[in-house]
Design a protein around this motif. Structure first.
Motif, PDB file in Angstrom:
ATOM      1  N   LEU A 132       4.082 -32.950   4.651  1.00 24.71           N
ATOM      2  CA  LEU A 132       3.861 -32.376   3.318  1.00 24.71           C
ATOM      3  C   LEU A 132       2.914 -31.174   3.346  1.00 24.71           C
ATOM      4  O   LEU A 132       2.239 -30.881   2.362  1.00 24.71           O
ATOM      5  N   THR A 133       2.888 -30.451   4.496  1.00 26.90           N
ATOM      6  CA  THR A 133       1.997 -29.287   4.612  1.00 26.90           C
ATOM      7  C   THR A 133       2.307 -28.272   3.506  1.00 26.90           C
ATOM      8  O   THR A 133       1.397 -27.738   2.867  1.00 26.90           O
ATOM      9  N   ILE A 134       3.589 -27.984   3.324  1.00 28.33           N
ATOM     10  CA  ILE A 134       3.983 -27.023   2.281  1.00 28.33           C
ATOM     11  C   ILE A 134       4.253 -27.845   1.021  1.00 28.33           C
ATOM     12  O   ILE A 134       5.217 -28.613   0.970  1.00 28.33           O
ATOM     13  N   ASN A 135       3.369 -27.676   0.018  1.00 27.49           N
ATOM     14  CA  ASN A 135       3.361 -28.661  -1.064  1.00 27.49           C
ATOM     15  C   ASN A 135       2.769 -28.073  -2.334  1.00 27.49           C
ATOM     16  O   ASN A 135       2.108 -27.025  -2.304  1.00 27.49           O
ATOM     17  N   GLY A 136       3.022 -28.725  -3.449  1.00 28.03           N
ATOM     18  CA  GLY A 136       2.274 -28.435  -4.679  1.00 28.03           C
ATOM     19  C   GLY A 136       2.886 -27.411  -5.613  1.00 28.03           C
ATOM     20  O   GLY A 136       2.297 -27.106  -6.649  1.00 28.03           O
ATOM     21  N   LYS A 137       4.062 -26.837  -5.280  1.00 29.81           N
ATOM     22  CA  LYS A 137       4.666 -25.845  -6.176  1.00 29.81           C
ATOM     23  C   LYS A 137       6.134 -26.199  -6.407  1.00 29.81           C
ATOM     24  O   LYS A 137       6.756 -26.859  -5.569  1.00 29.81           O
ATOM     25  N   ARG A 138       6.663 -25.721  -7.543  1.00 26.27           N
ATOM     26  CA  ARG A 138       8.085 -25.968  -7.805  1.00 26.27           C
ATOM     27  C   ARG A 138       8.953 -25.175  -6.816  1.00 26.27           C
ATOM     28  O   ARG A 138       9.932 -25.674  -6.305  1.00 26.27           O
ATOM     29  N   PHE A 139       8.582 -23.901  -6.608  1.00 26.67           N
ATOM     30  CA  PHE A 139       9.335 -23.043  -5.681  1.00 26.67           C
ATOM     31  C   PHE A 139       8.358 -22.327  -4.753  1.00 26.67           C
ATOM     32  O   PHE A 139       7.239 -21.996  -5.163  1.00 26.67           O
ATOM     33  N   PHE A 140       8.811 -22.062  -3.524  1.00 22.76           N
ATOM     34  CA  PHE A 140       7.961 -21.378  -2.544  1.00 22.76           C
ATOM     35  C   PHE A 140       8.614 -20.058  -2.142  1.00 22.76           C
ATOM     36  O   PHE A 140       9.831 -19.990  -1.961  1.00 22.76           O
ATOM     37  N   GLU A 141       7.788 -19.039  -1.999  1.00 22.11           N
ATOM     38  CA  GLU A 141       8.293 -17.740  -1.541  1.00 22.11           C
ATOM     39  C   GLU A 141       8.628 -17.848  -0.052  1.00 22.11           C
ATOM     40  O   GLU A 141       8.022 -18.641   0.681  1.00 22.11           O
TER      41      GLU A 141
END
Ligand SMILES: [Fe+2]
Length: 326
Positions: A225-234
């Motif tokens: 879950l390193t990339i986490n916390g947003k609805r969409f990622f750039e």
């Protein structure tokens, strides 16, 4: 809405088991999983995805492809359809920046979609309106489509992976064309359908190359879950952590008839086709809390005759409200 994914605590796991007691009870009367199903389920647990290359029989694939072709040529798909040709980059900047989160009905009211009355023939509407997606509903009467969406071997894998018997909540087909604008699922994201149990099955009805829009998944990201916390990622946010040439970036460059089973709580995106189109079937499996079993939102239908032809095992996956009485 909370976009931060966290592993479930023991208390949350217990609460979930109680919420889905019905799905657990249903699983007790299912056939036991085979060695091969357990092997695939273990791979799903480890990587978050499994690719079953050219899984569909030629006969079933051919029939499904014929139905898709026919549906598109006769305008038997969902309207309204987003029309890229009507976008004015200055006037509609806010909508573009908002990843086109609006419904197609809302876009239609703004003059950014076309309706059934505008349909002449497929080639003409593609030329005129530059649609990016056509959505074809699950054919409720088709025994062939039920065989694909409710393939017993795959249902067994799903049961084994989840440890319960979920419901088939969504079933549809999409044709994707090249798109100038990124919409929601073109961005890296995690699906929010269900926090504790979710699997999507992607059925490729056309060959998929790097040019016509492969699906991309980050191996192991259902647990990492390193990339986490947003609805969409750039793109650059993901590239920094998992570089584009990493072997953990799994692109579905596959032949028609291939099926991908994926825990889409992991990071994934739909790559926009550069040319041609991609035909893809979607099946969404998740358990329904026992208290809401009678008012599950209905996103597809299955005819009574078709339902009656299913095995007892397959029937367990169909919400009662999705069965058409006539
Ligand atoms: Fe998604």
């Amino acid at each position: 809405m909370d976009f931060f994914f966290k592993p479930l605590t023991p208390a949350q796991k217990l609460k979930n088991s109680l919420l889905h007691i019905d799905s657990h009870i249903r699983s007790l009367s299912c056939p036991p999983s085979s060695k091969e199903q357990r092997k695939i389920s273990n791979q799903l647990s480890k990587d978050g995805y499994v690719i079953l290359h050219e899984y569909l029989s030629e006969d079933l694939l051919g029939k499904a492809q014929a139905h898709i072709k026919n549906s598109l040529e006769y305008g038997n798909f969902e309207f309204p359809v987003f029309a890229q040709s009507n976008i004015d980059k200055i006037k509609h900047k806010e909508i573009i920046d908002n990843h086109f989160l609006e419904s197609d009905e809302h876009l239609f009211k703004m003059g950014l979609a076309f309706d059934k009355e505008d349909f002449t023939n497929l080639d003409e509407v593609v030329q005129t309106f530059k649609p990016s997606i056509f959505k074809i509903p699950f054919p409720s009467q088709s025994a062939e489509f039920s065989k694909i969406w409710l393939d017993e071997f795959i249902l067994g894998v799903i049961n084994c992976y989840m440890g319960l018997t979920p419901k088939l909540l969504e079933a549809y087909i999409r044709r994707n064309y090249p798109s100038e604008f990124k919409r929601t699922n073109h961005y890296w994201h995690r699906d929010l359908n269900h926090r504790s149990h979710l699997l999507k099955v992607f059925i490729f009805f056309s060959d998929c190359t790097i040019d016509n829009g492969p699906h991309e998944y980050i191996r192991g990201s259902h647990k990492d879950l390193t990339i986490n916390g947003k609805r969409f990622f750039e793109e650059k946010e993901v590239d920094k952590i998992v570089p584009p040439d990493s072997s953990d970036r799994i692109k579905s460059i596959v032949k028609a008839g291939t099926i991908v089973i994926e825990d889409t709580r992991g990071l994934h995106r739909a790559i926009i086709p550069k040319k041609g189109y991609r035909d893809l079937g979607f099946a969404v499996f998740a358990p329904v809390p026992t208290y809401s079993i009678l008012n599950t939102p209905c996103y597809y239908n299955i005819s009574k005759d078709n339902y009656n032809r299913l095995s007892d095992f397959q029937k367990k996956f169909i919400p009662k409200g999705n069965i058409l009485e006539k």
